[in-house]
Design a protein around this motif. Structure first.
Motif, PDB file in Angstrom:
ATOM      1  N   THR A 133      21.210 -25.078 -21.298  1.00  0.00           N
ATOM      2  CA  THR A 133      20.026 -25.368 -22.369  1.00  0.00           C
ATOM      3  C   THR A 133      20.843 -26.324 -23.755  1.00  0.00           C
ATOM      4  OG1 THR A 133      20.785 -23.378 -23.860  1.00  0.00           O
ATOM      5  CG2 THR A 133      19.009 -22.969 -22.134  1.00  0.00           C
ATOM      6  N   CYS A 172      25.324 -19.825 -18.663  1.00  0.00           N
ATOM      7  CA  CYS A 172      24.596 -20.701 -18.279  1.00  0.00           C
ATOM      8  C   CYS A 172      23.798 -20.304 -17.021  1.00  0.00           C
ATOM      9  CB  CYS A 172      25.293 -22.147 -17.777  1.00  0.00           C
ATOM     10  SG  CYS A 172      26.512 -21.943 -16.565  1.00  0.00           S
ATOM     11  N   GLY A 173      23.139 -21.211 -16.563  1.00  0.00           N
ATOM     12  CA  GLY A 173      22.275 -20.846 -15.358  1.00  0.00           C
ATOM     13  C   GLY A 173      22.707 -21.713 -14.335  1.00  0.00           C
ATOM     14  N   ASP A 174      22.023 -21.487 -12.867  1.00  0.00           N
ATOM     15  CA  ASP A 174      22.253 -22.438 -11.831  1.00  0.00           C
ATOM     16  C   ASP A 174      20.892 -22.841 -11.489  1.00  0.00           C
ATOM     17  OD1 ASP A 174      20.979 -20.344 -10.406  1.00  0.00           O
ATOM     18  OD2 ASP A 174      22.732 -19.949  -9.186  1.00  0.00           O
ATOM     19  N   LEU A 175      20.777 -23.620 -10.468  1.00  0.00           N
ATOM     20  CA  LEU A 175      19.618 -24.414 -10.160  1.00  0.00           C
ATOM     21  C   LEU A 175      18.579 -23.501  -9.691  1.00  0.00           C
ATOM     22  CD1 LEU A 175      20.932 -27.552  -8.113  1.00  0.00           C
ATOM     23  CD2 LEU A 175      20.206 -27.241 -10.486  1.00  0.00           C
ATOM     24  N   ILE A 176      18.778 -22.159  -9.402  1.00  0.00           N
ATOM     25  CA  ILE A 176      17.717 -21.177  -9.065  1.00  0.00           C
ATOM     26  C   ILE A 176      17.629 -20.106 -10.158  1.00  0.00           C
ATOM     27  CG2 ILE A 176      17.478 -21.630  -6.594  1.00  0.00           C
ATOM     28  CD1 ILE A 176      18.901 -19.084  -6.012  1.00  0.00           C
ATOM     29  N   SER A 177      18.113 -20.380 -11.532  1.00  0.00           N
ATOM     30  CA  SER A 177      17.944 -19.601 -12.419  1.00  0.00           C
ATOM     31  C   SER A 177      18.798 -18.137 -12.364  1.00  0.00           C
ATOM     32  CB  SER A 177      16.492 -19.112 -12.767  1.00  0.00           C
ATOM     33  OG  SER A 177      15.811 -20.418 -13.081  1.00  0.00           O
ATOM     34  N   ARG A 178      19.835 -18.305 -11.670  1.00  0.00           N
ATOM     35  CA  ARG A 178      20.923 -16.992 -11.764  1.00  0.00           C
ATOM     36  C   ARG A 178      21.602 -17.130 -12.777  1.00  0.00           C
ATOM     37  NH1 ARG A 178      22.915 -17.277  -5.677  1.00  0.00           N
ATOM     38  NH2 ARG A 178      23.035 -19.568  -6.388  1.00  0.00           N
ATOM     39  N   GLU A 179      22.120 -16.110 -13.451  1.00  0.00           N
ATOM     40  CA  GLU A 179      22.996 -16.019 -14.704  1.00  0.00           C
ATOM     41  C   GLU A 179      24.562 -16.334 -13.992  1.00  0.00           C
ATOM     42  OE1 GLU A 179      23.051 -13.210 -17.600  1.00  0.00           O
ATOM     43  OE2 GLU A 179      20.944 -12.848 -17.053  1.00  0.00           O
ATOM     44  N   ARG A 180      25.142 -17.411 -14.757  1.00  0.00           N
ATOM     45  CA  ARG A 180      26.656 -17.822 -14.442  1.00  0.00           C
ATOM     46  C   ARG A 180      27.003 -18.328 -15.673  1.00  0.00           C
ATOM     47  NH1 ARG A 180      25.632 -15.644 -10.120  1.00  0.00           N
ATOM     48  NH2 ARG A 180      25.025 -16.935  -8.167  1.00  0.00           N
ATOM     49  N   ARG A 234      23.517 -25.257 -15.035  1.00  0.00           N
ATOM     50  CA  ARG A 234      22.575 -25.784 -15.810  1.00  0.00           C
ATOM     51  C   ARG A 234      22.679 -25.028 -17.460  1.00  0.00           C
ATOM     52  NH1 ARG A 234      16.535 -25.002 -13.425  1.00  0.00           N
ATOM     53  NH2 ARG A 234      17.220 -27.002 -12.318  1.00  0.00           N
ATOM     54  N   GLU A 277      28.833 -24.121  -7.497  1.00  0.00           N
ATOM     55  CA  GLU A 277      27.364 -24.184  -8.111  1.00  0.00           C
ATOM     56  C   GLU A 277      27.387 -25.225  -9.216  1.00  0.00           C
ATOM     57  OE1 GLU A 277      24.837 -21.901  -7.317  1.00  0.00           O
ATOM     58  OE2 GLU A 277      26.195 -20.583  -6.283  1.00  0.00           O
TER      59      GLU A 277
END
Length: 113
Positions: A93, A61-69, A91, A88
């Motif tokens: 899809t 997934c991603g976080d609120l500032i688009s880092r991969e998590r 986010r 975190e």
């Protein structure tokens, strides 16, 4: 409980091992063996694997500032555990959400055994 891989007849599975404190050698006794659940949803094929002998689902997934998590799902002592990115927000899809939903369904079935 400690989970470990069991390869019997070419099919991966899990075995539940309970260790009796104070027993000679504290080797532990295998109390139950069960095959891994069949992958019924193709969405979990890329996220389902064994880590340290334990079946886990790791959904990217991603976080609120688009880092991969990643959101991690596993079963421990008959309960489903969901681990979000540390401190975190996850986010997802619609495709990642489908993977998470499928992973939770498979983990719930495994926890019911």
């Amino acid at each position: 409980m400690e989970f470990m891989d069991s390869l019997g007849g070419g099919q991966a599975g899990t075995a539940v091992r309970s260790v009796r404190p104070g027993s000679p050698g504290a080797q532990g006794v295998v109390t139950a063996s069960r095959p891994a659940p069949a992958v019924t949803d193709p969405r979990t094929a890329g996220v389902r694997h064994y880590e340290g002998g334990q079946l886990v689902w790791r959904v990217q997934c991603g976080d609120l500032i688009s880092r991969e998590r990643a959101v991690t799902v596993f079963v421990e002592e008959g309960e489903v555990v969901v681990v979000s990115p540390p401190g975190e927000t996850a986010r997802l899809t619609s495709g990642q959400l489908g993977q998470l939903r499928a992973a939770l369904n498979e983990a719930a079935k495994l926890a019911e055994r």
